[in-house]
Design a protein around this motif. Structure first.
Motif, short mmCIF file in Angstrom:
data_model
loop_
_atom_site.label_atom_id
_atom_site.label_comp_id
_atom_site.label_asym_id
_atom_site.label_seq_id
_atom_site.Cartn_x
_atom_site.Cartn_y
_atom_site.Cartn_z
N ARG A 53 -11.19 -5.32 -11.44
CA ARG A 53 -9.85 -5.85 -11.45
C ARG A 53 -9.17 -5.54 -12.65
NH1 ARG A 53 -8.25 -11.41 -10.07
NH2 ARG A 53 -6.56 -12.17 -11.49
N GLY A 54 -7.97 -4.80 -12.61
CA GLY A 54 -7.08 -4.74 -13.66
C GLY A 54 -7.14 -3.15 -13.94
N GLU A 55 -7.97 -2.41 -13.14
CA GLU A 55 -8.19 -1.02 -13.36
C GLU A 55 -7.18 -0.22 -12.45
OE1 GLU A 55 -9.73 0.32 -15.73
OE2 GLU A 55 -11.18 -1.42 -16.24
N GLU A 56 -6.60 0.81 -12.90
CA GLU A 56 -5.86 1.64 -12.27
C GLU A 56 -6.48 2.68 -11.09
OE1 GLU A 56 -2.98 3.66 -14.59
OE2 GLU A 56 -2.21 1.75 -15.31
N ILE A 73 0.95 -1.43 0.10
CA ILE A 73 -0.14 -0.08 -0.08
C ILE A 73 0.91 1.13 0.05
CG2 ILE A 73 -1.82 1.40 1.33
CD1 ILE A 73 -2.61 -1.58 -0.07
N PRO A 74 0.96 1.95 -1.11
CA PRO A 74 1.51 3.24 -1.20
C PRO A 74 1.24 4.47 -0.13
CG PRO A 74 0.40 3.31 -3.09
CD PRO A 74 0.06 2.15 -2.30
N ALA A 75 1.72 5.61 -0.44
CA ALA A 75 1.26 6.91 0.19
C ALA A 75 0.30 7.35 -0.39
CB ALA A 75 2.29 7.82 0.45
N ILE A 76 -0.83 8.33 0.30
CA ILE A 76 -1.97 8.81 -0.16
C ILE A 76 -1.49 9.69 -1.17
CG2 ILE A 76 -3.87 10.44 0.30
CD1 ILE A 76 -3.50 9.48 3.09
N GLY A 77 -2.22 9.55 -2.61
CA GLY A 77 -2.09 10.47 -3.79
C GLY A 77 -1.46 9.67 -4.74
N LYS A 78 -0.95 8.40 -4.32
CA LYS A 78 -0.08 7.47 -5.43
C LYS A 78 -0.89 6.60 -6.16
CE LYS A 78 4.09 8.81 -4.11
NZ LYS A 78 4.93 9.59 -5.10
N LYS A 79 -0.40 6.10 -7.32
CA LYS A 79 -1.23 5.24 -8.15
C LYS A 79 -1.25 3.79 -7.55
CE LYS A 79 -1.19 7.99 -12.37
NZ LYS A 79 -0.74 7.65 -14.05
N VAL A 80 -2.18 3.14 -7.77
CA VAL A 80 -2.45 1.64 -7.48
C VAL A 80 -3.15 0.86 -8.63
CG1 VAL A 80 -2.42 2.26 -4.90
CG2 VAL A 80 -4.62 2.03 -6.09
N LEU A 81 -2.87 -0.40 -8.38
CA LEU A 81 -3.85 -1.21 -9.44
C LEU A 81 -4.47 -1.98 -8.64
CD1 LEU A 81 -3.90 -2.29 -12.42
CD2 LEU A 81 -2.40 -3.96 -11.71
N ILE A 82 -6.07 -2.24 -9.11
CA ILE A 82 -6.88 -3.21 -8.46
C ILE A 82 -6.62 -4.48 -8.87
CG2 ILE A 82 -9.35 -3.69 -8.19
CD1 ILE A 82 -10.07 -0.55 -8.45
N THR A 89 -8.89 4.74 -14.68
CA THR A 89 -9.09 4.15 -16.10
C THR A 89 -10.47 3.38 -16.22
OG1 THR A 89 -7.87 2.10 -15.30
CG2 THR A 89 -6.53 3.91 -16.36
N GLY A 90 -10.73 3.10 -17.35
CA GLY A 90 -12.02 2.36 -17.49
C GLY A 90 -13.28 3.12 -17.66
N PRO A 91 -14.41 2.57 -17.59
CA PRO A 91 -15.53 3.23 -18.15
C PRO A 91 -16.24 4.06 -16.77
CG PRO A 91 -16.09 0.99 -17.95
CD PRO A 91 -14.64 0.89 -17.87
N MET A 92 -15.71 3.85 -15.75
CA MET A 92 -15.97 4.60 -14.59
C MET A 92 -15.16 5.24 -14.02
SD MET A 92 -19.22 3.11 -14.06
CE MET A 92 -19.57 3.40 -12.61
N VAL A 93 -14.44 6.10 -14.69
CA VAL A 93 -13.25 7.01 -14.46
C VAL A 93 -14.00 8.02 -13.30
CG1 VAL A 93 -11.83 8.97 -15.28
CG2 VAL A 93 -12.07 6.69 -16.37
N GLY A 94 -13.10 8.52 -12.25
CA GLY A 94 -13.63 9.40 -11.40
C GLY A 94 -14.46 9.08 -10.40
N MET A 95 -15.06 7.72 -10.45
CA MET A 95 -15.92 7.07 -9.50
C MET A 95 -15.19 6.70 -8.22
SD MET A 95 -18.58 4.22 -9.71
CE MET A 95 -19.98 3.98 -8.46
N ARG A 96 -15.57 7.19 -6.88
CA ARG A 96 -14.98 6.76 -5.84
C ARG A 96 -15.43 5.66 -5.05
NH1 ARG A 96 -12.01 10.40 -1.59
NH2 ARG A 96 -12.09 9.33 0.30
#
Length: 414
Positions: free
Chosen positions: A371-374, A356-365, A393-400
């Motif tokens: 699964r497979g989305e950044e 688990i990186p620091a807050i604000g960093k990029k992760v991969l599900i 990434t993916g069709p749900m970009v911006g969803m939290r």
């Protein structure tokens, strides 16, 4: 009997009996695969024309022959260890004695290992066995990498972690409910004990336990409200000011919320607090459940993610160290390039964990509905072992998404 009966002569039978068992290693020629019974026979063999021709063939590419002999020796020794001893801790010399019972085994002096100790150390460096040096010699313990056993071990660890997570979530809900009740000003009443004082010795006190709610309310009422059997209730016309005050207190206490309600009791749902979901929201929830069921797998390794090695079987240089996955093999294994040493090691999925990186960093599900989305890491909840993400990434970009488990996301390599 002449030459026709030479096969059944006592000398021929004795020679076959002698040749049946194991002979001395120093009189064995590995290149010709011929065992001689004595020194004279071995001397005659090495001076023969066939032996000289075989030496010329071996000399042209000696490394290839040594590598082949080493591979055959390792296959036979490792097969004997797996078949006869399993995952038990055993002396390496015991396994070697079991292996050389086969008359056609590959001798160690034909391999690239000078002694058995060197071969045992090689097994430990390759992560095939756990090795230990004692006064008696080297002990080896087979590391079982069978896919079924690895999967069973992984399922067991996952079940233990889920049980622990459920218990922690329950404790957190209890703590939140206690805090919420304290903010409302609701506190658990402390019982007040007093001496029993009776003005009239002939007076009888009646107590009923039929209705638990009534009993709880009576505990909070003052002593003047209790009505004994010796006093009869007066009618409303004869009501005194004291009785009117008592009735007023009873009505006010019935209107107030019960202060004795346990903080551990689950609050009843209020219909007005939850608005009814729209058809679009229900369809979205159904789609997420379908994706979750489809994409939730028992394997999660992906390329270009950062993982942490949690097994000590690969040595101290890799234990609790991080690396990046460069290649995934057979879904459950991966080639990891270590950050500190730049070494590449092959590890099983059960021997690594996500980072688990620091807050604000990029992760991969790596597992679950997306699964497979950044995504971007928004928040970390250490008490529930979960994080909040925003898809990039993916069709749900911006969803939290909130409360995503640690094991479902991992840091992306730079």
């Amino acid at each position: 009997m002449g030459k026709d009966g030479g096969f059944l002569t006592p000398k021929a039978i004795g020679n076959r009996i002698k040749a049946k068992g194991l002979q001395k290693l120093r009189w064995y020629c590995q290149s010709c695969q011929k065992q001689c019974r004595d020194e004279n026979g071995f001397k005659c063999h090495i001076q023969s024309e066939s032996h000289q021709r075989q030496l010329l063939l071996v000399g042209e590419n000696a490394g290839k022959y040594v590598a082949n002999y080493s591979h055959e020796f390792h296959s036979g020794f490792f097969s004997t260890l797996r078949r006869s001893f399993g995952t038990k801790r055993v002396l390496a010399n015991t396994v070697y004695c079991e292996y050389i019972k086969d008359r056609d085994h590959i001798h160690m002096n034909a391999t690239r290992w000078v002694a058995l100790a060197g071969y045992v150390r090689w097994l430990g460096s390759q992560g095939l066995c756990e090795i230990e040096q004692t006064e008696r010699g080297w002990y080896v313990t087979l590391i079982d990498k069978d896919p079924d056993s690895v999967r069973r071990e992984m399922d067991s660890e996952k079940k233990q972690k889920m049980d622990l997570d459920d218990e922690q979530r329950r404790q957190k809900l209890i703590a939140e409910q206690i805090k919420r009740d304290q903010e409302r000003g609701i506190q658990q009443p402390e019982p007040v004990y007093s001496d029993l004082v009776r003005k009239d010795e002939d007076e009888k006190v009646q107590v009923t336990f039929n209705q638990m709610v009534v009993a709880e309310k009576k505990k909070t009422l003052p002593a003047s409200i209790l009505v004994t059997s010796s006093k009869k209730r007066q009618t409303t016309t004869d009501e005194t000011p004291d009785d009117a005050e008592v009735k007023k207190q009873k009505i006010e206490m019935e209107k107030e919320p019960a202060a004795t309600e346990s903080v551990f009791k689950k609050p009843l749902p209020v219909a007005s607090s939850k608005p009814k979901k729209s058809a679009l929201e229900e369809l979205r929830e159904m789609e997420e459940k379908r994706k979750e069921a489809k994409n939730r797998k028992d394997y999660w390794l992906h390329e270009n993610i950062v993982v942490k090695i949690i097994t000590s079987k690969l040595g101290d240089k890799c234990y609790k160290k991080k690396g990046v996955v460069t290649k995934v093999e057979d879904r459950y294994q991966a080639i990891v390039k270590m950050f500190d040493t730049n070494d590449k090691v092959r590890v099983d999925q059960a021997h690594v964990e996500t980072v688990i990186p620091a807050i604000g960093k990029k992760v991969l599900i790596v597992n679950g509905a997306y699964r497979g989305e950044e995504a971007t890491l928004e928040d970390i909840h250490q008490d529930t072992f979960s994080v909040d993400l925003t898809l990039t990434t993916g069709p749900m970009v911006g969803m939290r998404f909130n409360n995503v488990a640690y094991e479902d996301v991992s840091k992306l390599a730079d």
